[in-house]
Write a protein that holds these residues in place. Structure first.
Motif, PDB file in Angstrom:
ATOM      1  N   UNK A  67       0.867  -1.167   0.006  1.00  0.00           N
ATOM      2  CA  UNK A  67       0.113  -0.028   0.197  1.00  0.00           C
ATOM      3  C   UNK A  67       0.843   1.209  -0.132  1.00  0.00           C
ATOM      4  N   UNK A  68       1.085   1.772  -1.166  1.00  0.00           N
ATOM      5  CA  UNK A  68       1.722   3.101  -1.246  1.00  0.00           C
ATOM      6  C   UNK A  68       0.736   4.141  -0.695  1.00  0.00           C
ATOM      7  N   UNK A  69       1.058   5.239   0.118  1.00  0.00           N
ATOM      8  CA  UNK A  69       0.237   6.196   0.768  1.00  0.00           C
ATOM      9  C   UNK A  69       0.698   7.592   1.043  1.00  0.00           C
ATOM     10  N   UNK A  70      -0.158   8.471   0.625  1.00  0.00           N
ATOM     11  CA  UNK A  70       0.253   9.788   0.820  1.00  0.00           C
ATOM     12  C   UNK A  70      -0.963  10.443   1.391  1.00  0.00           C
ATOM     13  N   UNK A  71      -1.495  10.983   2.624  1.00  0.00           N
ATOM     14  CA  UNK A  71      -2.476  11.433   3.218  1.00  0.00           C
ATOM     15  C   UNK A  71      -3.781  10.458   3.072  1.00  0.00           C
ATOM     16  N   UNK A 111       4.643   5.005   3.730  1.00  0.00           N
ATOM     17  CA  UNK A 111       4.242   6.291   3.993  1.00  0.00           C
ATOM     18  C   UNK A 111       5.222   7.462   3.179  1.00  0.00           C
ATOM     19  N   UNK A 112       4.265   8.329   2.661  1.00  0.00           N
ATOM     20  CA  UNK A 112       5.139   9.192   1.814  1.00  0.00           C
ATOM     21  C   UNK A 112       4.735  10.599   1.989  1.00  0.00           C
ATOM     22  N   UNK A 113       5.145  11.193   3.239  1.00  0.00           N
ATOM     23  CA  UNK A 113       5.221  12.569   3.621  1.00  0.00           C
ATOM     24  C   UNK A 113       3.687  13.038   3.889  1.00  0.00           C
ATOM     25  N   UNK A 160       8.866   4.264   5.781  1.00  0.00           N
ATOM     26  CA  UNK A 160       8.947   5.810   5.733  1.00  0.00           C
ATOM     27  C   UNK A 160       9.685   6.231   4.851  1.00  0.00           C
ATOM     28  N   UNK A 161       9.321   6.842   3.647  1.00  0.00           N
ATOM     29  CA  UNK A 161      10.108   7.775   2.637  1.00  0.00           C
ATOM     30  C   UNK A 161      10.822   8.975   3.556  1.00  0.00           C
ATOM     31  N   UNK A 162      12.039   9.039   3.617  1.00  0.00           N
ATOM     32  CA  UNK A 162      12.791  10.185   4.046  1.00  0.00           C
ATOM     33  C   UNK A 162      12.457  11.466   3.495  1.00  0.00           C
ATOM     34  N   UNK A 176       7.055   6.696  -8.071  1.00  0.00           N
ATOM     35  CA  UNK A 176       8.386   6.307  -7.228  1.00  0.00           C
ATOM     36  C   UNK A 176       7.901   5.678  -5.876  1.00  0.00           C
ATOM     37  N   UNK A 177       6.789   6.282  -5.237  1.00  0.00           N
ATOM     38  CA  UNK A 177       6.242   5.383  -3.998  1.00  0.00           C
ATOM     39  C   UNK A 177       5.737   4.181  -4.417  1.00  0.00           C
ATOM     40  N   UNK A 178       5.161   3.927  -5.246  1.00  0.00           N
ATOM     41  CA  UNK A 178       4.611   2.635  -5.874  1.00  0.00           C
ATOM     42  C   UNK A 178       5.744   1.771  -6.203  1.00  0.00           C
ATOM     43  N   UNK A 179       6.813   2.142  -6.868  1.00  0.00           N
ATOM     44  CA  UNK A 179       7.907   1.414  -7.085  1.00  0.00           C
ATOM     45  C   UNK A 179       8.659   0.893  -6.045  1.00  0.00           C
TER      46      UNK A 179
END
Length: 259
Positions: free
Chosen positions: A7-11, A37-39, A60-62, A69-72
């Motif tokens: 699960x790629x997620x942003x908000x 988790x992407x920001x 958690x993405x830095x 990119x998050x899906x990848x």
């Protein structure tokens, strides 16, 4: 075979808790769930910190990255034999993992299985009971499915929650490419399946949630532009062979589907 969900997620709030529940409560439980988790700025990261399930791994993405990119990142983090990507606001039907994993496990020639999905609104109200596949059924060459998508002007495979992949083959075909955002999923499907076998399984396995807001003329034009761009890209790659008449039909159907 082991089965995982990413699960790629942003908000992802308020939908992510329900999404995760439908994944964890499958009749064939997942062996792992990877959430990237992407920001997020809506409390998603704080909610994820409360999730207590040994199958769930949170990355958690830095820094904030583009959706593709998050899906990848999410798929590359998967370790199971089979994998499904589910967006943070979509839902799985209770038997989704069971039926799609069984199909892939039964036939080593298959690289991907696609199924029907429901369409729901922001409030969860069902807007369409069954979408996808067109007239495609059973085991078919991926090239046949890709050409059908082009000629119908639509992604017959469905959104990511409606499909399942062999992880290693999916990772080899990546990255996800959002240079044409409206066909990000179809673009990768065609790269993955054009010379492989796929299964079109007529069973509802997911619910795709559409976002709030009207579909404007400008967005419709953009959708048509991206679909036509995908057709030309696949032709240049040698993955899609269309006669002049078929190419004209593909362009007309892209306009019809976007209207």
């Amino acid at each position: 075979m082991t089965v995982g969900v990413v699960i790629p997620v942003h908000n992802g709030l308020p939908y992510l808790p329900e999404t995760l529940a439908t994944i964890l409560n499958q009749t064939r439980p997942p062996d792992e769930v990877v959430i990237v988790e992407n920001g997020s700025t809506d409390g998603t990261a704080e909610w994820l910190a409360t999730v207590d399930d040994p199958r769930v791994r949170v990355i958690v993405q830095s820094e904030l990255v583009a959706p593709a990119a998050n899906w990848t990142t999410a798929v590359n983090a998967a370790t199971t034999d089979l994998v499904k990507l589910v967006c943070a606001d979509d839902l799985l039907m209770p038997t989704a993992l069971e039926v799609q994993a069984a199909a892939l496990a039964s036939d080593p020639e298959l690289v991907m299985v696609a199924s029907y999905r429901k369409v729901v609104g922001p409030d969860g109200k069902v807007l369409a009971e069954k979408r996808g596949l067109g007239d495609l059924r059973g085991k078919i060459p991926g090239s046949t499915a890709v050409k059908s998508c082009a000629l119908r002007g639509v992604n017959a495979f469905g959104e990511a929650a409606a499909v399942m992949f062999r992880r290693a083959e999916l990772q080899a075909a990546m990255p996800w490419d959002d240079s044409l955002p409206y066909v990000i999923d179809l673009d990768l499907y065609s790269r993955l399946t054009h010379d492989r076998q796929v299964l079109m399984l007529p069973e509802v396995v997911a619910a795709f949630r559409i976002s709030a807001g009207a579909w404007t003329r400008n967005l419709s034009a953009l959708q048509r532009e991206h679909f036509n761009g995908w057709v030309e890209r696949e032709r240049s790659r040698g993955h899609l062979h269309l006669s002049r008449a078929e190419l004209a039909r593909a362009r007309v159907m892209a306009a019809v589907q976007a209207s």
